[in-house]
Motif scaffolding. Sequence first.
Motif: not given
Length: 400
Positions: A251-257, A262-266, A282-294
């Motif tokens: 996870a520490g090597k993930a790429d936010a861009s 990247a790593i996301y939280a629901s 193709n399913l995009k209705y589950v909302n998410g936040v990019n938490v890669t920097p954390t």
Amino acid sequence: MMKLRALFFALSVSLFNLCLAQSADTRANAKQDDKLLEIALSKAGKNRASLEKVLKDVPENMKEGAVFLISYMPQRDLESLSSDFLLRNIEFAYRAKEKFPWTKQLPDSIFLNEVLPYAVLNENRDEWREELFNRFSKYVESCKTLREAIAAVNKNIRDEVRVDYNTQRKRPDQSPSESIDQGMASCSGLSILLTDAFRAVGIPSRVAGTLNWFDNRGNHNWCEVWIDGKWYFTEYYPDKELNRSWFLADAGKADASNREHAIYASSFKAAETYFPLAWDTNLKYVNGVNVTPTYKALYKEQQQQINIDNKHTAIYVIAYESKDKTTPEDRKKCNVDIFQGKDQIGGGSTKDARQDANDRLQFAVEKNKIYTLKYNNKQGTVEKQVKVDNEPTTVTIFLE
């Protein structure tokens, strides 16, 4: 005296203006909530009457929760969920809020988005809340804090529900009842189950994960829990502490861009983006936040601590096709997991000929201990024991 009166008058005016501003904000928020609700109801089609029944029948102290759920429901749920389903979910969510001290103390925004929702990702909509409330209340009833309650659920969930990780599960995105009925689940199914168990007893939780690790070893999902304004990660098979797991180095090597890496939280409510699902990109209705920097920050902190404590050293792993082909050009990519006893403490991929010869798979390990490397070659699964002393150790593996 005149100065005091002037000061009092100025403070009174400031307070009055502040109250007016807050009142205006409250009215604006109320209008926004009404607008979101009406848009949602308009999308419900033939199911609108069921949703309006929820708003009519829900107790007044739970009305905010009902409005929140309906306002942010995905289209599939607006068109299908019954009033009975929603009312029972709301009732038991608020029952947890009344029963557990940590839930009473939650900010409304956290309770609404990370405790109240009836679903985490795109799983089938189960009536899981009452069952999990009854199953796990006994484990947390003596707890005083969120940390104690989280530890109690983590410690007991496997033995309570008798579900284990197994690639033979029917589908990756199983609901709690599907996983319990089968006694098996993927990492995603386990994460959904654990998140719902947390939520059932008033613990704020969400699923986090990556569509594909930085070295293309595939996806992984896990849980996050909220404590005093911060999110911490844990898993169905937990480490003894929060924010510790075998996957942190990855996870520490993930790429936010990069959406794939990247790593996301629901999130139930609308968020900055969507949560990518490995089983349906193709399913995009589950909302998410990019938490890669954390996660990158947590990994950096861990590495700094390892460098300071002088209790760790490194295991380097190199893979070749065979014993008679060991030049840098013969290096091969191979997935390797590392264990200390029965506990997995890491995983990664060896580097192939396209990488710099000095770029090796590295595991940070405690000195003077024995570790087991597990990988697959042409004969099947191989377990290789490695005894580490004070100095870095290089391990060579062969795929033939």
